[in-house]
Design a protein around this motif. Sequence first.
Motif, PDB file in Angstrom:
ATOM      1  N   LYS A  40      71.117  -4.252  45.377  1.00 30.49           N
ATOM      2  CA  LYS A  40      71.092  -5.389  44.451  1.00 30.49           C
ATOM      3  C   LYS A  40      72.510  -5.786  44.031  1.00 30.49           C
ATOM      4  O   LYS A  40      72.806  -6.971  43.864  1.00 30.49           O
ATOM      5  N   ARG A  41      73.373  -4.791  43.874  1.00 31.02           N
ATOM      6  CA  ARG A  41      74.753  -5.094  43.498  1.00 31.02           C
ATOM      7  C   ARG A  41      75.459  -5.911  44.578  1.00 31.02           C
ATOM      8  O   ARG A  41      76.174  -6.876  44.285  1.00 31.02           O
ATOM      9  N   CYS A  42      75.285  -5.503  45.836  1.00 32.32           N
ATOM     10  CA  CYS A  42      75.976  -6.249  46.902  1.00 32.32           C
ATOM     11  C   CYS A  42      75.338  -7.626  47.102  1.00 32.32           C
ATOM     12  O   CYS A  42      76.032  -8.582  47.457  1.00 32.32           O
ATOM     13  N   ILE A  43      74.028  -7.741  46.856  1.00 35.87           N
ATOM     14  CA  ILE A  43      73.378  -9.054  46.930  1.00 35.87           C
ATOM     15  C   ILE A  43      73.935  -9.982  45.845  1.00 35.87           C
ATOM     16  O   ILE A  43      74.194 -11.170  46.088  1.00 35.87           O
ATOM     17  N   ASN A  44      74.131  -9.435  44.648  1.00 35.33           N
ATOM     18  CA  ASN A  44      74.727 -10.241  43.573  1.00 35.33           C
ATOM     19  C   ASN A  44      76.126 -10.713  43.948  1.00 35.33           C
ATOM     20  O   ASN A  44      76.517 -11.846  43.629  1.00 35.33           O
ATOM     21  N   MET A  45      76.873  -9.863  44.629  1.00 32.59           N
ATOM     22  CA  MET A  45      78.213 -10.253  45.061  1.00 32.59           C
ATOM     23  C   MET A  45      78.130 -11.409  46.060  1.00 32.59           C
ATOM     24  O   MET A  45      78.873 -12.396  45.951  1.00 32.59           O
ATOM     25  N   PHE A  56      74.006 -13.143  55.423  1.00 34.07           N
ATOM     26  CA  PHE A  56      74.152 -11.695  55.403  1.00 34.07           C
ATOM     27  C   PHE A  56      72.796 -11.013  55.528  1.00 34.07           C
ATOM     28  O   PHE A  56      71.832 -11.404  54.856  1.00 34.07           O
ATOM     29  N   VAL A  57      72.752  -9.994  56.382  1.00 33.46           N
ATOM     30  CA  VAL A  57      71.624  -9.078  56.443  1.00 33.46           C
ATOM     31  C   VAL A  57      72.005  -7.861  55.606  1.00 33.46           C
ATOM     32  O   VAL A  57      73.012  -7.210  55.880  1.00 33.46           O
ATOM     33  N   MET A  62      84.339 -11.809  53.178  1.00 34.69           N
ATOM     34  CA  MET A  62      83.529 -12.927  52.681  1.00 34.69           C
ATOM     35  C   MET A  62      84.356 -14.169  52.415  1.00 34.69           C
ATOM     36  O   MET A  62      83.866 -15.291  52.559  1.00 34.69           O
ATOM     37  N   GLN A  63      85.615 -13.976  52.015  1.00 28.44           N
ATOM     38  CA  GLN A  63      86.463 -15.120  51.702  1.00 28.44           C
ATOM     39  C   GLN A  63      87.225 -15.642  52.914  1.00 28.44           C
ATOM     40  O   GLN A  63      87.842 -16.700  52.838  1.00 28.44           O
ATOM     41  N   THR A  64      87.161 -14.906  54.018  1.00 27.58           N
ATOM     42  CA  THR A  64      87.963 -15.275  55.191  1.00 27.58           C
ATOM     43  C   THR A  64      87.118 -15.788  56.345  1.00 27.58           C
ATOM     44  O   THR A  64      87.481 -16.755  57.006  1.00 27.58           O
ATOM     45  N   ILE A  65      85.981 -15.138  56.599  1.00 29.73           N
ATOM     46  CA  ILE A  65      85.151 -15.500  57.743  1.00 29.73           C
ATOM     47  C   ILE A  65      84.074 -16.490  57.308  1.00 29.73           C
ATOM     48  O   ILE A  65      83.397 -16.267  56.299  1.00 29.73           O
ATOM     49  N   ASN A 105      78.522 -17.755  46.504  1.00 25.04           N
ATOM     50  CA  ASN A 105      77.782 -18.906  47.041  1.00 25.04           C
ATOM     51  C   ASN A 105      77.510 -18.781  48.535  1.00 25.04           C
ATOM     52  O   ASN A 105      77.581 -19.763  49.289  1.00 25.04           O
ATOM     53  N   LEU A 106      77.181 -17.552  48.958  1.00 19.61           N
ATOM     54  CA  LEU A 106      76.834 -17.290  50.340  1.00 19.61           C
ATOM     55  C   LEU A 106      75.354 -16.924  50.440  1.00 19.61           C
ATOM     56  O   LEU A 106      74.694 -16.692  49.420  1.00 19.61           O
ATOM     57  N   ASN A 107      74.827 -16.882  51.655  1.00 20.13           N
ATOM     58  CA  ASN A 107      73.389 -16.726  51.865  1.00 20.13           C
ATOM     59  C   ASN A 107      73.001 -15.297  52.224  1.00 20.13           C
ATOM     60  O   ASN A 107      73.649 -14.662  53.061  1.00 20.13           O
TER      61      ASN A 107
END
Length: 273
Positions: free
Chosen positions: A186-191, A171-172, A163-166, A196-198
């Motif tokens: 829900k946990r990964c969506i919160n991440m 995200f699906v 997430m910090q590199t690409i 600040n990604l979509n």
Amino acid sequence: MATPQQPNAQQNARLEQIRRQWEQKRQITDRLAAVRTTIGVYSGKGGVGKTTVACNLATILAKQGERVGLLDVDIDCPNVTRVMGITDKPDYRDGQISPAEGHGVKVVSMAFFQENEDEAIIWRGPMIHNAINQFLQSTDWGELDYLIVDLPPGTSDSPLTVMQTIPVDGFVVVSTPQDLAIIDAKRCINMIRKLNLNVVGIVENYSGDIFGEGAGRQLATDIDAPFLGSMSLNSSYRDTSRPTVLVDDSVSDEYASVADELRRSLKAHGREA
């Protein structure tokens, strides 16, 4: 007259680290310059069919005439090549990776670089981080309409590195209908959102009488994200010789619908795919 204090060894090391990180990001940006849209396929836990969704989504997009790449960055458990039914390896020459290709999809995976498929890749975070960066810096994707990135599950070091590199456009998130899978989703969506990604959509996998259905749609409502579609639990997935969208027309129709919904979501996020 006092002279400026010379930087100490620790300061020099820090400056060198910053320089290397900047150079890595520049090389990755250059490598992905001809990729129009990058989509991460992600899940809160393993076993929900994330890789199956990534491979079949990539294949249906290619079948629809899109130029597609598939990057497997699940370094310690790489399964993309199995699902795609690809045995030919990428070409590696002069430090550059030319992806393998199958069913119209360009593919790079750690699995290509294992001598033994059953071998356990027992690496700590920094080694996984370096492997992901190596793939990103060295792979010549050429021009692509979509790069589908199959992420590791969970919310630890490996997905954070990705997430910090690409530069991911969205995200699906893949989940199954069970309560525990929804909690982890829900946990990964919160991440994703903390970075600040979509989130461009939710996919419910293994939908049907056995595990239930509808929880993925409810999750999408709860988090205010598009629901892309459901994938029914289908015996056609037993054929592992190629992606199931090439085996069963009903599965192909499900993924074609998901691809259409994904395009709508990307457009809503200001990304014309």
